[in-house]
Design an enzyme around this catalytic site. Structure first.
Site, short mmCIF file in Angstrom:
data_model
loop_
_atom_site.label_atom_id
_atom_site.label_comp_id
_atom_site.label_asym_id
_atom_site.label_seq_id
_atom_site.Cartn_x
_atom_site.Cartn_y
_atom_site.Cartn_z
N HIS A 207 0.85 -1.20 0.00
CA HIS A 207 0.00 0.00 0.00
C HIS A 207 0.89 1.25 0.00
O HIS A 207 1.90 1.28 0.71
CB HIS A 207 -0.89 -0.01 1.25
CG HIS A 207 -1.93 1.06 1.26
ND1 HIS A 207 -1.66 2.35 1.61
CD2 HIS A 207 -3.25 1.02 0.95
CE1 HIS A 207 -2.77 3.07 1.52
NE2 HIS A 207 -3.76 2.29 1.12
N CYS A 245 -3.74 2.97 -4.20
CA CYS A 245 -4.71 3.69 -3.38
C CYS A 245 -4.77 5.11 -3.95
O CYS A 245 -3.84 5.90 -3.77
CB CYS A 245 -4.28 3.70 -1.92
SG CYS A 245 -5.41 4.63 -0.87
N HIS A 274 -7.62 0.64 -4.01
CA HIS A 274 -8.48 1.43 -3.13
C HIS A 274 -8.86 2.65 -3.94
O HIS A 274 -7.97 3.41 -4.34
CB HIS A 274 -7.72 1.91 -1.90
CG HIS A 274 -7.30 0.83 -0.96
ND1 HIS A 274 -6.50 1.08 0.12
CD2 HIS A 274 -7.61 -0.49 -0.92
CE1 HIS A 274 -6.31 -0.06 0.79
NE2 HIS A 274 -6.98 -1.01 0.18
N ASP A 319 -12.34 2.03 -0.11
CA ASP A 319 -11.45 2.60 0.91
C ASP A 319 -12.26 3.38 1.92
O ASP A 319 -13.22 2.85 2.45
CB ASP A 319 -10.34 3.45 0.27
CG ASP A 319 -9.02 3.38 1.08
OD1 ASP A 319 -8.97 2.65 2.06
OD2 ASP A 319 -8.05 4.08 0.71
N HIS A 320 -11.97 4.64 2.14
CA HIS A 320 -12.67 5.37 3.20
C HIS A 320 -13.96 6.00 2.69
O HIS A 320 -14.13 6.20 1.50
CB HIS A 320 -11.80 6.51 3.73
CG HIS A 320 -10.44 6.07 4.16
ND1 HIS A 320 -9.40 6.93 4.31
CD2 HIS A 320 -9.97 4.84 4.47
CE1 HIS A 320 -8.33 6.26 4.69
NE2 HIS A 320 -8.65 4.99 4.79
N TYR A 333 -14.62 4.42 8.11
CA TYR A 333 -15.10 3.07 7.82
C TYR A 333 -16.55 2.83 8.22
O TYR A 333 -16.91 1.77 8.70
CB TYR A 333 -14.17 2.03 8.45
CG TYR A 333 -12.90 1.90 7.64
CD1 TYR A 333 -12.90 1.14 6.47
CD2 TYR A 333 -11.74 2.57 7.98
CE1 TYR A 333 -11.77 1.03 5.68
CE2 TYR A 333 -10.59 2.47 7.20
CZ TYR A 333 -10.62 1.70 6.05
OH TYR A 333 -9.51 1.59 5.27
#
Ligand code: CS2
Ligand code: MN
Length: 362
Positions: A207, A245, A274, A319-320, A333
């Protein structure tokens, strides 16, 4: 591509597998054994139990995020060898249970770093945010106390209360760490671990560092196209791959994300993605925003088109997300905004693939 969702396990996640199962277009989850400290071997029974639980909910376990790398490996201490052996055994145990993908990172001490876990946006939702001015004013020793007291019971990854004392010690150990030394320690790790990943048929996907620049004086490596290139060449194996990401690399405007996806995707080195949007306000000052392109600095259509064009077949996750609709829980999350993100990204994918078929007919 396969649309997935991160799940921390029934003990650590408010979001349930049943809820995840009901998000349209989602086939699996990315999970972990959250309670096993970095450096320990993951027992086969625990991995199998996790997989069974996910499969009985009608989902698949598409990969592990993360098998964390022990700090001694990053520091290159004499203890590193033992922890690398444990890492290899964990990979063998994961392979025994049919796991094919492992995401990890090589960031010293901290995982992602933000200065605000709940910044209020114009629409009343709240989000993770970063402001370098805040970082600059911080004496890290004091920050530990502040984060501990003001985060409403939540802590950043790497800021777990039981680690606060250890963080001070770690920062001292890293005081003479340089980028080049860290590259060397990463190379040692990969040279040991990638051959085992090959035997086990597990794709390793590092990552990027988040944010992709040095924070609190700690070196960071996985930050740019150039460094990603250096990384994949440390061990030139298809098993030595990347997690792209978009939100981590994308807060540096020098990183052209669609171009990065096309470049490493066509080399077959992207194993996991991501996909989220970020709004850069000024250099090194950004908010995480809703996925739709217009809210942020990244063009999500171009990003998904790049994944489509390189025929990306691995898992993608949103992802977020922001906290919306009064949801509370683990910052970044929650269920709702990430679910919206997954559905939006699936919508882009459907449009891109149908347009492509249409164009090929004509
Ligand atoms: C994740 C990272 O929440 C996140 O931003 O993308 O915490 C990620 O799980 C780790 O860096 C991967 O080891
Ligand atoms: Mn990420």
């Amino acid at each position: 591509m396969k649309m997935t969702f991160r799940w921390y396990g029934s003990k650590h996640d408010k979001v349930t597998l049943k809820q995840i199962r009901q998000i349209p277009g989602l086939i699996g989850v990315i999970s972990t054994l959250y309670d096993i400290p970095a450096g320990e071997v993951w027992p086969v029974e625990r991995i199998r139990a996790l997989k069974d639980e996910i499969e009985s909910a009608g989902l698949t376990l598409e990969g592990i995020e993360s098998v964390n790398v022990h700090e001694d490996i990053k520091l290159g201490t004499p203890e590193a060898e033992k922890y690398i052996e444990n890492y290899k055994q964990t990979l063998r145990n994961l392979a025994e249970c049919g796991v094919k993908l492992v995401c990890y990172n090589f960031m010293p001490v901290f995982d992602w770093t933000r200065t605000d876990l709940a910044k209020i946006l114009e629409d009343g939702s709240n989000t993770l945010s970063y402001d370098e001015d805040v970082i600059r004013k911080i004496d890290p020793a004091k920050m530990f106390e502040e984060v501990n007291n003001n985060s409403n019971g939540y802590v950043l990854p790497g800021w777990e209360p039981e680690r606060l004392g250890e963080i001070k010690r770690l920062l001292e150990l890293y005081s003479d760490m340089t980028e080049e030394k860290l590259w060397k320690n990463l190379e040692n790790f990969l040279k040991e671990v990638i051959p085992v990943a090959e035997e086990c048929d597990i794709k390793m996907a590092i990552h990027p560092d988040d944010p992709p620049w040095s924070v609190f004086g700690l070196p960071r490596l996985i930050t740019s196209k150039e460094n990603l290139e250096r990384f994949i060449n440390l061990v030139d194996s298809p098993y030595n791959g990347l997690t792209i990401c978009t939100g981590s690399l994308g807060v540096d405007p020098n990183n052209n994300i669609p171009e990065i996806i096309r470049y490493f995707g066509s080399k077959g080195r992207i194993h996991f993605a991501h996909v989220r949007n970020v709004k850069i306000h000024e250099p090194r000052k950004f908010d995480e925003v809703a996925h739709k392109s217009e809210y942020g600095s990244l063009d999500m259509f171009e990003i998904m088109k790049a994944f489509y064009d390189v025929k990306f077949e691995g898992p993608i996750r949103p992802d977020h997300g922001r906290m919306i609709w009064d949801e509370e829980g683990r910052p970044g999350y929650g269920l709702y905004d990430r679910a919206l993100g997954a559905v939006y990204l699936n919508g882009l994918w459907e449009a891109i693939s149908k347009m492509d078929k249409l164009n090929n007919k004509n």
